[in-house]
Scaffold this active site. Sequence first.
Site, mmCIF file in Angstrom:
data_model
loop_
_atom_site.group_PDB
_atom_site.id
_atom_site.type_symbol
_atom_site.label_atom_id
_atom_site.label_comp_id
_atom_site.label_asym_id
_atom_site.label_seq_id
_atom_site.Cartn_x
_atom_site.Cartn_y
_atom_site.Cartn_z
ATOM 1 N N GLY A 2 0.951 -1.101 -0.156
ATOM 2 C CA GLY A 2 0.055 0.102 0.184
ATOM 3 C C GLY A 2 0.858 1.296 -0.063
ATOM 4 O O GLY A 2 0.544 2.360 -0.709
ATOM 5 N N THR A 3 2.075 1.214 0.722
ATOM 6 C CA THR A 3 2.969 2.422 0.738
ATOM 7 C C THR A 3 3.323 2.749 -0.678
ATOM 8 O O THR A 3 3.337 3.895 -1.046
ATOM 9 C CB THR A 3 4.056 2.085 1.835
ATOM 10 O OG1 THR A 3 3.561 1.987 3.043
ATOM 11 C CG2 THR A 3 5.247 3.219 1.762
ATOM 12 N N GLN A 40 -7.738 1.739 4.574
ATOM 13 C CA GLN A 40 -8.585 1.237 5.938
ATOM 14 C C GLN A 40 -10.054 0.740 5.594
ATOM 15 O O GLN A 40 -10.676 0.000 6.204
ATOM 16 C CB GLN A 40 -8.517 2.401 7.077
ATOM 17 C CG GLN A 40 -7.456 2.469 7.792
ATOM 18 C CD GLN A 40 -6.794 1.480 8.503
ATOM 19 O OE1 GLN A 40 -7.565 0.454 9.021
ATOM 20 N NE2 GLN A 40 -5.464 1.291 8.553
ATOM 21 N N SER A 65 -4.135 -1.427 0.542
ATOM 22 C CA SER A 65 -3.473 -2.402 0.713
ATOM 23 C C SER A 65 -4.119 -3.726 1.372
ATOM 24 O O SER A 65 -4.720 -3.889 2.112
ATOM 25 C CB SER A 65 -2.509 -1.790 2.076
ATOM 26 O OG SER A 65 -1.635 -2.702 2.565
ATOM 27 N N ALA A 66 -3.434 -4.858 0.919
ATOM 28 C CA ALA A 66 -4.271 -6.228 0.915
ATOM 29 C C ALA A 66 -4.244 -6.573 2.231
ATOM 30 O O ALA A 66 -5.000 -7.085 2.839
ATOM 31 C CB ALA A 66 -3.715 -7.017 -0.017
ATOM 32 N N HIS A 67 -3.118 -6.365 3.042
ATOM 33 C CA HIS A 67 -2.909 -6.938 4.317
ATOM 34 C C HIS A 67 -3.750 -6.401 5.307
ATOM 35 O O HIS A 67 -3.944 -6.830 6.711
ATOM 36 C CB HIS A 67 -1.529 -7.170 4.936
ATOM 37 C CG HIS A 67 -1.026 -5.766 5.315
ATOM 38 N ND1 HIS A 67 -0.757 -5.636 6.569
ATOM 39 C CD2 HIS A 67 -0.259 -4.830 4.605
ATOM 40 C CE1 HIS A 67 -0.301 -4.353 6.741
ATOM 41 N NE2 HIS A 67 0.100 -3.895 5.488
ATOM 42 N N CYS A 118 5.510 7.909 23.368
ATOM 43 C CA CYS A 118 6.163 8.428 24.496
ATOM 44 C C CYS A 118 7.386 7.559 24.798
ATOM 45 O O CYS A 118 7.838 7.517 25.830
ATOM 46 C CB CYS A 118 5.271 8.378 25.852
ATOM 47 S SG CYS A 118 3.888 9.634 25.807
#
Lengths: 469, 469
Positions: free
Chosen positions: A69-70, A177, A194-196, A320
């Site tokens: 996807g990236t 998403q 993105s498939a995963h 954090c």
Amino acid sequence: MPYFDAASAAPLHPVARQALLASLDEGWADPARLYREGRRARLLLDAAREAAAEAVGCRPDELVFTSSGTRAVHSGIAGALGGRRRLGRHLIVSAVEHSSVLHAAESHEAEGGTVTRVGVDRTGAVDPGAYAAALRPDTALACLQSANHEVGTEQPVGEVAAACRAAGVPLLVDAAQSLGWGPVAGDWSLLTASAHKWGGPAGVGLLAVRKGTRFAPAGPGDERESGRAPGFENLPAIVAAAASLRAVRAEAAREAERLRELTARIRAGVPELVPDVEVVGDPERRLPGIVTFSCLYVDGETLLHELDRAGYSVSSGSSCTSSTLTPSHVLVAMGVLSEGNVRVSLPAGEAGGVSAEDVDGFLAVLPEVVRGVREKLGVPVASGPAAAEEPEAGTVVVDALGKRCPIPVIELAKVWERVPVGAVVRVLSDDEAARLDIPAWCEMRGQRYEGEEAVERGAGVAYLVRRVS
Amino acid sequence: MPYFDAASAAPLHPVARQALLASLDEGWADPARLYREGRRARLLLDAAREAAAEAVGCRPDELVFTSSGTRAVHSGIAGALGGRRRLGRHLIVSAVEHSSVLHAAESHEAEGGTVTRVGVDRTGAVDPGAYAAALRPDTALACLQSANHEVGTEQPVGEVAAACRAAGVPLLVDAAQSLGWGPVAGDWSLLTASAHKWGGPAGVGLLAVRKGTRFAPAGPGDERESGRAPGFENLPAIVAAAASLRAVRAEAAREAERLRELTARIRAGVPELVPDVEVVGDPERRLPGIVTFSCLYVDGETLLHELDRAGYSVSSGSSCTSSTLTPSHVLVAMGVLSEGNVRVSLPAGEAGGVSAEDVDGFLAVLPEVVRGVREKLGVPVASGPAAAEEPEAGTVVVDALGKRCPIPVIELAKVWERVPVGAVVRVLSDDEAARLDIPAWCEMRGQRYEGEEAVERGAGVAYLVRRVS
């Protein structure tokens, strides 16, 4: 052991697994070759493309498979910007996009382009009017996610797409998403996924580019995937991705209802069961499986660790840790509390999915886990009444310089008991999260945040809080 | 049905399959997450990196996994050029690199960089002295494959690496064809490879960058894979890639011997069994499993099609189709015959591998298949003796304008009978392959090629052939 981080990666859907296994045998050859193994691979690739295009709502020749996807986002943004370079180099993104979109925007800026980041409201949604106002004559591309990955809020894609279309600007929708839940409404020009994220395998992204959208792929290419995704096609994974997309879509309506009920239970239950919690994200216009909340006086990483020990795998937009000094850009853009942030994202599907018992179990352990973390950090159990007498000069100074989130807010809470109504507390802090969390604390406590001041010596900032009740 | 195109893609090794299946269950989560599924994924990723680094001969922190060999090459070249941009923008490649390297070089030129393409001899090997002579003070990067993907010739990587090291220039070695057989010798700086070439799954490439090599990744990145390969890691495939690399290495010595014997049988047998054939590539310094030959008077695509019908899946560097107007750049650089080109690349391993019977079967059908293709094209069966009398003006003109390879050479052969010794034939052609194939025909026939001349009208070229015997 319940896994509550489907927005990061979902376990493989049984249909994906089955399709992957079958195409390991049938689809390992080069689909560009003309011999029988190649022709077989080509047939599988064509069928996968048709199935994926149908789910996306585009023509098969508008869709290519990328390696993630990236990669789809990076290639889509670079190609769309390249195709309209002569018209201008202005890019619009929302402030709450996935990091892959924001990284591409930074890269564009580093190469001399300009970027407008459209803000969001406290629910995480962009205002379509504000988005439309960012469109300029030199705008080459606009990007908007279909729904937010950290808080689940759905974006007004249809309205923004209409505004972009009216301005003649292509809109790229990052549907990572939401694509498993349904096609993206509206007149978008480019779409990535993105498939995963929907239960497909890792290693497959989708990039759809509508006919008529100018597109000039960046960097070296080859003849594969219409010149938009160089490198040998990862065919077994592509087949598995397409098959599982069809499978999750078939289950989507039923699963959406089921998960929406489960996340509603968390949305309602957490504030009742745990004191000093803010549930974030739009309560209605949201993805079925995601719910996010932040807990005052809690270190997010310790909280995640303790929840993991209790058997629950969740994620956080704010860790954090020393390696991540800034809180989640999504929570910052929303202006909500970032400390002690927990994202629960429930996997869909009957296999690998979660049950109501899993969710109830989580709600049963959460209050004790949060209490334990707060106790370790020395958080005052409850705020006492205001102090009777005014302290010297009408101000109390809390020096939290050098202390990481959530310590500055905890130190503020510790002195609160001896702060009289009307007095101001100056909290000195050099932790970025304080900028978000001190105003959020004021909002949650019904106190007045009066802004920040530079500290004369040193690198920190003074945050001013006035006690009003 | 024998599959003879392992240099394109090898069937999945049984160890790869097993590792893939196991890690579909264990390795689907995000290795960047701290909960148990993420930690398990991280352990698998670390173990795969260690195994792959050991096979490559580098440190684990020098190696990243990319989404393909092509991506490893593109990222490796862009990163190395970016890291040394201030020192210069000159890139050296050999003329016979894989298209991924050449595409990256073209992209570099398009962005204002300069490229030197070092030629090769008739066996396909670069001369280390000639390669060293191309090094300049502004050379940012040099690239050399470990072995050629079309003809199997091994390159003198060790000597070229030493010359590069002496000049302070990093050498990137594309080891896609050889990594399964063994580590790359020599003092290289960067190395790339592709898992599906050694029997691993598609979707995994390797990029090794030695410590001390300047490297600045191009384009948007993220925190994964040391910032050198953005996007969610394809972990099951990575685990399978590393496991299968180790497995093929364990079998490499025995398999190399076995395949070398089989390809030697083809190298020796083809010229005996088929007339007018040129076997190309170095007979000794070559990969065990690859043998390549070209057949005069044959259309490569028809030949591949007929061999497929006979049950043999082979590839060709030269397809003579309308979509590929130019012959293979490798064969062009070598200056050998390109028409009727066949690459046989035998898969290693006992499962999915080939037997001596498969090879003998191929040698049994090949002569008849080639004869059939030639017959359809109307090729003269044998050259007759030279014509007794001199034709007008001492030249014969063959007009093959508008005809694709192999027609120009066939037309030349057809008139040859009536060409007297001493006369010159002018072959008019506008097909790029003729530039390679007419000189190659002369060399095979023992005739004299006298160069080319522009044709007064039209786009073609006249190739001059003098009959000397």
